[in-house]
Design a protein around this motif. Structure first.
Motif, PDB file in Angstrom:
ATOM      1  N   ILE A 111       0.839  -1.203   0.000  1.00 58.72           N
ATOM      2  CA  ILE A 111       0.000   0.000   0.000  1.00 58.72           C
ATOM      3  C   ILE A 111       0.874   1.254   0.000  1.00 58.72           C
ATOM      4  N   ALA A 112       1.902   1.258   0.850  1.00 62.26           N
ATOM      5  CA  ALA A 112       2.817   2.404   0.887  1.00 62.26           C
ATOM      6  C   ALA A 112       3.493   2.593  -0.467  1.00 62.26           C
ATOM      7  N   ARG A 113       3.864   1.498  -1.104  1.00 65.45           N
ATOM      8  CA  ARG A 113       4.480   1.580  -2.426  1.00 65.45           C
ATOM      9  C   ARG A 113       3.500   2.133  -3.452  1.00 65.45           C
ATOM     10  N   PHE A 114       2.237   1.710  -3.356  1.00 63.53           N
ATOM     11  CA  PHE A 114       1.204   2.201  -4.272  1.00 63.53           C
ATOM     12  C   PHE A 114       1.090   3.725  -4.187  1.00 63.53           C
ATOM     13  N   PHE A 115       1.118   4.255  -2.976  1.00 60.56           N
ATOM     14  CA  PHE A 115       0.939   5.699  -2.801  1.00 60.56           C
ATOM     15  C   PHE A 115       2.211   6.504  -3.057  1.00 60.56           C
ATOM     16  N   SER A 116       3.361   5.832  -3.072  1.00 68.00           N
ATOM     17  CA  SER A 116       4.616   6.577  -3.228  1.00 68.00           C
ATOM     18  C   SER A 116       5.279   6.391  -4.585  1.00 68.00           C
ATOM     19  N   GLU A 117       4.915   5.308  -5.311  1.00 69.51           N
ATOM     20  CA  GLU A 117       5.552   5.028  -6.592  1.00 69.51           C
ATOM     21  C   GLU A 117       4.512   5.062  -7.713  1.00 69.51           C
ATOM     22  N   PRO A 118       4.461   6.136  -8.491  1.00 73.18           N
ATOM     23  CA  PRO A 118       3.462   6.225  -9.571  1.00 73.18           C
ATOM     24  C   PRO A 118       3.519   5.063 -10.551  1.00 73.18           C
ATOM     25  N   ALA A 119       4.726   4.565 -10.838  1.00 71.28           N
ATOM     26  CA  ALA A 119       4.836   3.457 -11.797  1.00 71.28           C
ATOM     27  C   ALA A 119       4.167   2.199 -11.245  1.00 71.28           C
ATOM     28  N   TYR A 120       4.344   1.945  -9.955  1.00 72.22           N
ATOM     29  CA  TYR A 120       3.711   0.781  -9.353  1.00 72.22           C
ATOM     30  C   TYR A 120       2.202   0.965  -9.293  1.00 72.22           C
ATOM     31  N   ALA A 121       1.744   2.167  -8.957  1.00 72.55           N
ATOM     32  CA  ALA A 121       0.307   2.447  -8.934  1.00 72.55           C
ATOM     33  C   ALA A 121      -0.304   2.213 -10.319  1.00 72.55           C
ATOM     34  N   ALA A 122       0.411   2.628 -11.349  1.00 74.24           N
ATOM     35  CA  ALA A 122      -0.088   2.415 -12.716  1.00 74.24           C
ATOM     36  C   ALA A 122      -0.139   0.926 -13.044  1.00 74.24           C
ATOM     37  N   HIS A 123       0.852   0.176 -12.574  1.00 79.93           N
ATOM     38  CA  HIS A 123       0.878  -1.271 -12.811  1.00 79.93           C
ATOM     39  C   HIS A 123      -0.316  -1.952 -12.145  1.00 79.93           C
ATOM     40  N   VAL A 124      -0.602  -1.577 -10.892  1.00 73.53           N
ATOM     41  CA  VAL A 124      -1.752  -2.149 -10.181  1.00 73.53           C
ATOM     42  C   VAL A 124      -3.042  -1.822 -10.925  1.00 73.53           C
ATOM     43  N   ALA A 125      -3.147  -0.584 -11.389  1.00 78.69           N
ATOM     44  CA  ALA A 125      -4.343  -0.171 -12.134  1.00 78.69           C
ATOM     45  C   ALA A 125      -4.487  -0.959 -13.435  1.00 78.69           C
ATOM     46  N   GLN A 126      -3.387  -1.207 -14.119  1.00 80.08           N
ATOM     47  CA  GLN A 126      -3.427  -1.962 -15.377  1.00 80.08           C
ATOM     48  C   GLN A 126      -3.874  -3.403 -15.150  1.00 80.08           C
ATOM     49  N   ARG A 127      -3.350  -4.028 -14.091  1.00 73.83           N
ATOM     50  CA  ARG A 127      -3.758  -5.400 -13.778  1.00 73.83           C
ATOM     51  C   ARG A 127      -5.251  -5.449 -13.445  1.00 73.83           C
ATOM     52  N   THR A 128      -5.723  -4.448 -12.728  1.00 76.71           N
ATOM     53  CA  THR A 128      -7.136  -4.386 -12.352  1.00 76.71           C
ATOM     54  C   THR A 128      -8.013  -4.210 -13.589  1.00 76.71           C
ATOM     55  N   THR A 129      -7.602  -3.337 -14.485  1.00 80.48           N
ATOM     56  CA  THR A 129      -8.355  -3.106 -15.718  1.00 80.48           C
ATOM     57  C   THR A 129      -8.443  -4.377 -16.552  1.00 80.48           C
ATOM     58  N   ALA A 130      -7.365  -5.150 -16.594  1.00 82.80           N
ATOM     59  CA  ALA A 130      -7.363  -6.391 -17.368  1.00 82.80           C
ATOM     60  C   ALA A 130      -8.399  -7.376 -16.831  1.00 82.80           C
ATOM     61  N   VAL A 131      -8.552  -7.432 -15.514  1.00 86.51           N
ATOM     62  CA  VAL A 131      -9.563  -8.306 -14.928  1.00 86.51           C
ATOM     63  C   VAL A 131     -10.957  -7.831 -15.305  1.00 86.51           C
ATOM     64  N   ALA A 132     -11.180  -6.514 -15.264  1.00 85.41           N
ATOM     65  CA  ALA A 132     -12.490  -5.963 -15.622  1.00 85.41           C
ATOM     66  C   ALA A 132     -12.827  -6.272 -17.073  1.00 85.41           C
ATOM     67  N   VAL A 133     -11.849  -6.169 -17.956  1.00 87.63           N
ATOM     68  CA  VAL A 133     -12.083  -6.448 -19.377  1.00 87.63           C
ATOM     69  C   VAL A 133     -12.434  -7.920 -19.581  1.00 87.63           C
ATOM     70  N   ALA A 134     -11.737  -8.815 -18.864  1.00 91.40           N
ATOM     71  CA  ALA A 134     -12.001 -10.250 -18.997  1.00 91.40           C
ATOM     72  C   ALA A 134     -13.379 -10.628 -18.452  1.00 91.40           C
ATOM     73  N   SER A 135     -13.880  -9.830 -17.514  1.00 94.93           N
ATOM     74  CA  SER A 135     -15.178 -10.122 -16.886  1.00 94.93           C
ATOM     75  C   SER A 135     -16.304  -9.428 -17.649  1.00 94.93           C
ATOM     76  N   SER A 136     -16.440  -9.763 -18.898  1.00 95.02           N
ATOM     77  CA  SER A 136     -17.429  -9.098 -19.738  1.00 95.02           C
ATOM     78  C   SER A 136     -18.765  -9.822 -19.675  1.00 95.02           C
TER      79      SER A 136
END
Length: 346
Positions: A296-321
């Motif tokens: 969580i601390a890494r998510f809030f402090s590292e924009p690249a990691y936050a973007a990675h988490v968001a991308q993984r989440t988006t991929a799950v949403a796309v697969a759940s059509s």
């Protein structure tokens, strides 16, 4: 085709899954037979659906179910949850049963190895009275195939029962880390509380959307977590949409709808490392409080990691059509019905 959906605990993700099947397979005549979980009503049916609610114990619930199946003779009986799945032992021979465990009891970590082995043996026996399985994650599908290689298994990832918003919701201030669900051993509120307590001085706050066990609720409050209590679905969605991060602390799962809803609302999801969430593709943050707090601390402090988490989440949403879910469920119903036809003497 007439399908009777059966669950002994209508609420939460099970209710939302049934609502999804009803909404997206309109060519089928759906009916629901259930017992309810207090405070957990989620998305209701979009149109008129014959729904019988049973008030009473599990034995009476099964007796009434057998009578109902004998009288109404549905083409498919779709059993939702492992307790409802036990009805396979008493349903009339020849009943076309489709089964959705919504998390096998063998995944539970509040039970000893012997009890989990006992549940596995029961599931193995009951698989012989199952015509198809609709799994809610690749992990659940894997466990189903281990129980019986002859029973068709499809994976139907449940989409959120609402459309993705056109724009990102305004972020809460201070930033919020949320979890949605019943305060129960499965969702492991103790882990969520430990993470919150270890980062109490951080510039973000923790929110649990839901209610449940009073002792665990007090533990969350002592850790500084806001507990909303049972919240109407639209209000819960608004709160999740305004959060910066969804932290899924559950100790075991089938395929949680709450994280799909968070993904659809564009709220990044970090999950505890458990088999089902690994199979679904979410970003994993370990199993111990220190690991989750560090992620969580890494998510809030590292924009690249936050973007990675968001991308993984988006991929799950796309697969759940909705279209993929609909095709999978329709396939399971077709296979279960065809097996019945094949057994009818010519």
């Amino acid at each position: 085709m007439r399908v009777l959906h059966v669950t002994e605990a209508l609420g939460g993700g099970v209710q939302s899954a049934i609502a999804n099947y009803i909404d997206h397979l309109p060519e089928i005549e759906h009916a629901v037979y259930s017992r309810a979980r207090d405070g957990q009503s989620t998305y209701s049916w979009s149109g008129p659906v014959a729904h019988e609610r049973y008030e009473g114990g599990l034995a009476g619930f099964f007796v009434r179910l057998v009578r109902k199946v004998q009288q109404e003779r549905p083409d498919i009986v779709h059993l939702h949850s492992s307790f409802a799945g036990a009805a396979r032992a008493v349903l009339p021979p020849g009943t076309a049963v489709v089964y959705s465990p919504h998390c096998y009891a063998t995944e539970r970590r509040d039970l000893g190895a012997m009890r989990r082995a006992g549940f596995a043996a029961i599931e193995w026996l009951l698989a012989r009275r199952t015509r198809a399985v609709v799994a809610v994650s690749p992990r659940e599908a894997e466990l189903s195939r281990r129980l019986s290689a002859r029973v068709p298994v499809v994976v139907a990832l449940n989409p959120a029962p609402f459309a993705a918003p056109a724009a990102r919701a305004p972020a809460a201030d201070p930033a919020e880390v949320v979890m949605v669900g019943r305060i129960s051993p499965q969702k492991d509120p103790g882990l969520f509380a430990a993470v919150a307590a270890s980062t109490r001085d951080a510039p973000w706050r923790y929110v649990w959307i839901g209610d449940g066990d009073p002792d665990a609720r007090r533990e969350l409050l002592r850790a500084g977590v806001e507990v909303t209590g049972w919240t109407p679905p639209d209000k819960a969605a608004q709160r999740v949409a305004g959060a910066r991060l969804y932290l899924h602390s559950a100790a075991w799962e089938g395929g949680p709808l709450s994280t799909i809803e968070a993904a659809t609302l564009s709220t990044p999801v970090l999950s505890r490392d458990i088999p089902s969430m690994r199979s679904l593709g979410y970003e994993l943050a370990g199993e111990r409080p220190a690991q989750l707090a560090g992620a969580i601390a890494r998510f809030f402090s590292e924009p690249a990691y936050a973007a990675h988490v968001a991308q993984r989440t988006t991929a799950v949403a796309v697969a759940s059509s909705p279209s993929a879910m609909t095709a999978a469920v329709r396939d399971a119903y077709g296979k279960a019905f065809a097996i019945g036809l094949a057994r009818v003497p010519s």
